[in-house]
Write a protein that holds these residues in place. Sequence first.
Motif, PDB file in Angstrom:
ATOM      1  N   ASN A 943       0.822  -1.215   0.000  1.00 13.91           N
ATOM      2  CA  ASN A 943       0.000   0.000   0.000  1.00 13.91           C
ATOM      3  C   ASN A 943       0.849   1.255   0.000  1.00 13.91           C
ATOM      4  OD1 ASN A 943      -3.122  -0.375   0.332  1.00 13.91           O
ATOM      5  ND2 ASN A 943      -2.187  -2.057   1.478  1.00 13.91           N
ATOM      6  N   THR A 946       1.499   2.500  -3.443  1.00 17.63           N
ATOM      7  CA  THR A 946       0.380   2.986  -4.267  1.00 17.63           C
ATOM      8  C   THR A 946       0.399   4.512  -4.280  1.00 17.63           C
ATOM      9  OG1 THR A 946      -1.120   2.988  -2.365  1.00 17.63           O
ATOM     10  CG2 THR A 946      -1.000   0.956  -3.679  1.00 17.63           C
ATOM     11  N   PRO A 947      -0.445   5.156  -5.118  1.00 19.84           N
ATOM     12  CA  PRO A 947      -0.518   6.628  -5.089  1.00 19.84           C
ATOM     13  C   PRO A 947      -0.771   7.159  -3.670  1.00 19.84           C
ATOM     14  CG  PRO A 947      -1.718   5.799  -6.977  1.00 19.84           C
ATOM     15  CD  PRO A 947      -1.296   4.587  -6.187  1.00 19.84           C
ATOM     16  N   LYS A 949      -2.555   9.449  -2.314  1.00 18.68           N
ATOM     17  CA  LYS A 949      -3.932   9.628  -1.854  1.00 18.68           C
ATOM     18  C   LYS A 949      -4.539   8.308  -1.400  1.00 18.68           C
ATOM     19  CE  LYS A 949      -8.305  11.763  -3.278  1.00 18.68           C
ATOM     20  NZ  LYS A 949      -9.018  12.456  -4.397  1.00 18.68           N
ATOM     21  N   SER A 950      -4.283   7.256  -2.157  1.00 20.22           N
ATOM     22  CA  SER A 950      -4.804   5.934  -1.783  1.00 20.22           C
ATOM     23  C   SER A 950      -4.149   5.435  -0.508  1.00 20.22           C
ATOM     24  CB  SER A 950      -4.561   4.940  -2.923  1.00 20.22           C
ATOM     25  OG  SER A 950      -5.188   5.369  -4.104  1.00 20.22           O
ATOM     26  N   PHE A 951      -2.841   5.651  -0.403  1.00 20.01           N
ATOM     27  CA  PHE A 951      -2.116   5.191   0.793  1.00 20.01           C
ATOM     28  C   PHE A 951      -2.637   5.891   2.049  1.00 20.01           C
ATOM     29  CE2 PHE A 951       1.919   5.544   3.433  1.00 20.01           C
ATOM     30  CZ  PHE A 951       1.761   4.284   4.007  1.00 20.01           C
ATOM     31  N   ARG A 952      -2.928   7.184   1.931  1.00 18.71           N
ATOM     32  CA  ARG A 952      -3.450   7.924   3.088  1.00 18.71           C
ATOM     33  C   ARG A 952      -4.778   7.337   3.562  1.00 18.71           C
ATOM     34  NH1 ARG A 952      -2.162  14.141   1.054  1.00 18.71           N
ATOM     35  NH2 ARG A 952      -0.056  14.290   1.952  1.00 18.71           N
ATOM     36  N   LYS A 953      -5.667   7.049   2.616  1.00 19.11           N
ATOM     37  CA  LYS A 953      -6.956   6.461   2.997  1.00 19.11           C
ATOM     38  C   LYS A 953      -6.767   5.100   3.654  1.00 19.11           C
ATOM     39  CE  LYS A 953      -9.899   8.731  -0.454  1.00 19.11           C
ATOM     40  NZ  LYS A 953     -10.791   8.528  -1.622  1.00 19.11           N
ATOM     41  N   TRP A 954      -5.889   4.296   3.065  1.00 20.39           N
ATOM     42  CA  TRP A 954      -5.648   2.954   3.624  1.00 20.39           C
ATOM     43  C   TRP A 954      -5.035   3.057   5.014  1.00 20.39           C
ATOM     44  CZ3 TRP A 954      -1.289   0.426   5.325  1.00 20.39           C
ATOM     45  CH2 TRP A 954      -1.438  -0.943   5.604  1.00 20.39           C
ATOM     46  N   ARG A 957      -7.509   3.604   7.813  1.00 19.74           N
ATOM     47  CA  ARG A 957      -8.193   2.364   8.207  1.00 19.74           C
ATOM     48  C   ARG A 957      -7.256   1.455   9.002  1.00 19.74           C
ATOM     49  NH1 ARG A 957      -9.823   2.641   2.750  1.00 19.74           N
ATOM     50  NH2 ARG A 957      -8.410   0.923   2.222  1.00 19.74           N
TER      51      ARG A 957
END
Length: 964
Positions: A943, A946-947, A949-954, A957
């Motif tokens: 993760n 990954t980009p 923005k995606s890493f921040r969301k992951w 969680r």
Amino acid sequence: MTSSALQGLAALAIAPTAESQNMAAQFVEQLKQSVDGWKICAEGFTSGTYHQNDHVKFFCLQVCEHYAKTSYRHASAEDVNAMKSFILTCIGMESNEGSQSKTFIRNKLAQVASLVFVGDFPQRWPQFFHDLMGQLASGALAVDMYLRILLSVQLEVVDRDISHSPEEMQRNTLLKDAMREMCVSELADSWHQIMTTYETSHPDIVNMCLEVVGGYVSWMDIGFFANDRMVALLLRFLVKEELREAACDTVHDIVSKGMEPVAKTSLIESFMGLLESAGIFNCNDDDVDFLCKLSKLINGMGLGLITSRQRLGSKGSAKNIEVTMQALEAKIPHMLRFLGNEDDDVSSGVIDFASEYIAMMKSQPSMSEVQKNHIEGLLVTIIKKLKYDESYNFEKEGEEEAEFQEYRKRARVIFNNMASLDCQMILRQVHGLVSHTLPQWKNADFRDVEVAIALIYNLGEAIPASQGQHFSGNPEKASALQDMMRLLITSQVSRQGHIAVLLQFFETVIRYDKFFVCEPEHIPEVLTAFLDERGLRNCSAKVRSRVAYLFLRFVKSTKGNLTPYLEEVLKQMQELLIINSPLNGLGHGLSDTDQLFLYETASTLVVSCSLEPEKKQVLMKQLLTPIASKFGTMLARLSEEQDEKTQQAYADCVNNSMSLASRASKGFSGTQTMRACGCVSVFTELLSIFLSALEVTTPQRALLQQGVRQYLHRMVVCLDEEILPFLPQAMEKLLKQPDAKELYDFLPLVNQIVMKFKDGINPFLSQVFMPLVMTIHQVLSAPVDANDRVSAEDKKMLQRGYFLFLSTIVCNCLDVLKVQEMQNLNQVLMSLIHGAVEIPDPNSQKSCFATLKKLIQSWGGKDALPGFPEFIYKEIVPACFAAPMKPTFDLSDGQTTLTLGEAASCMVEIFQQRGQEFVGFLRTDFFPSKGMSEENALVYIQNMQTPLKSFRKWLKRFFMEAKS
């Protein structure tokens, strides 16, 4: 519980102290939570024990209300019967002629009854209204209670001004459908019976019944209201003084009912014909309250007809459209009458009608002669209503004055809309009024003069320049507005003298500054007005203050044409520039704030004139030398003075002197710089003098430091390297035993210097960096009283300021950190780690992680700073995990989520700089040390790649699961 509960109710009746009242309130809350609490209260209310204690009765009803709102819909059959019995018993009690309940008790009981209705009707209590009507024969109190319940039901079920959930809206629709099917005819009959029975004996009951009728008309069939018996009643009531206001509201509600356009027009016209035949609109203009109601009624009729016309659109039959338009046009004279009423409340009643009528006319391809006459009549009326009332207090504006200003804004909106409808008509009418009024201002009422000028002002908003060239250098092409502006100045109307006229004159002059580009010959007259008793020397402080600001705007907008008048203007301003002090009092009547505008104005005049730099330097020195001479005198007096009040007066004067000099520096611009104007030495000499204020040790030290900092901020903007020699002395004095607030206020100045000069001040900054850091740490570590919230907040702000300072250094002068001793650099870096992890302040944490990311970017790659990669692995990486796991790190908070995003950015940046070395560290060293499985470690690493923005969301969680 019944016995103890009744004892508790008895305690409510004797709760004289705040403590006992608090205990009683807690007891009521317990009853609300109790399963049978409402029954106890119902028994207490109906037992008669507390019939003389409204306090207890109200608490009882509150508990019953709570039950009806929260749990009653799930009640057993037994409890439903108990509630029904309670409601009917209460109504019976309140219907008894001996009842002495206050209005608020009866209203609360009505509210409880309406909630029970919502829960019971029609399934559990289909006879709800029938049972209520069964009480009506008991007399006036029973009727009063019945009407209050109907009003409460209307609020709960019908009122569109109250927001409802989708479920409640569906419920309300079903309730209204059931009422239409089961009881609306009986309800309408009961209203008629009540109004005819109590018309003479109880007008208050009739008024309440009319309110009920108005509340229910929106969803009941119009036939229950627009029938012979109801209309006959309403017409009768409209000529009875005690009933006519409520009757008028009811007629308004009837004609405002949503209907098909043809039927709506027919309904309005039938009522209008009856009202006019009965002479209802021929009432005495002295009865303002009734006029307000009639104004509202005409407004409703007008809006209804406009809506009907819009709904007919182009598809309606020509006949229907014509009938609707004729009906609408017939209402315009009434609208104009009410709009022009002297009372603004009456006038306000039809403003929406006027606005919508204009909007409709704008959508029409053309206007008939009748419509044009209506628009002209509307303009004349609006102009009349723009006039100030005779009672308006211009020097001390209160609530009534504020209401008039709000009304005037609404009237101006109509004026603007008319201008977009018929621009030429507006110009013609205003030009005629202005041409008639301004030349005769000496013999005119000041209110007429003010309106004439205000209309010129309003034209700038009503007819934007984009719609046509307002001003032209060619007199033959001069617009009407240009003619009016010329007349405004040449008529000498500014000598009328009234505060309202003067203020409107100066505001208008500023609005049309481009006029003076076309006709610069009028500038001298306006300058004179600003400088004499009409403006800056006016006897009104309100005028002086506003003119001080407007004069600056005038000079800025016309500065290209002011050189010929420069020296005379400065001469006229000279006495106004004398600084207020305990020595000379307030001779010129200008406040310190007013003088700030004047100093900027004078400076702007000097800077923008077309003179040689040497001459500008002389003029600027003449402007600022009095500040320097007075500054030294005031500072000396401050140091010698023992009386604290006098000390404060001198300190205010010293601080104001620095503020005036700071404000004067605003006259310079990107093209007319301090250096280009030859004025550097004037301001640096002042700076040298001002720095002496930092030696003062009186209680006003913080105020003086503020003045010096303000001046330094301005000099950093206006000077280049000329300021650098003064910085060591300034910093040394400003950092002499500072407190947290002084340090926090000082850091923005350092940041400003760093961002302007960047690497150019590395040698100086390298020397003062650690002393400044050590001073900040020392102040932050000093103990404070646990109850001293001000000091605690100051420290929190200083922490934020410190981390912002480090960010500024890292982004602009990173070499300053490089040359620090390793021990000192490590201390600074560890302070960032501490701030990122340990300080429960999302702003500080976010700043720390952002700075660490910048350091990783600069020092963590191939040409890494020796020892920094080890710092990354040993401190930064653990910090990115430790911070989010803290109990104080609230992942549901928006600011904290941004902080987590910065931590994620740090991890991604480390990967970009260290590559597979970092991945290996995580897999073989860090994650195993934290007890993370190989599988979870791989998921994290995947993760992380990954980009962002995606890493921040992951990652959010990830930590939410880790903390759960």
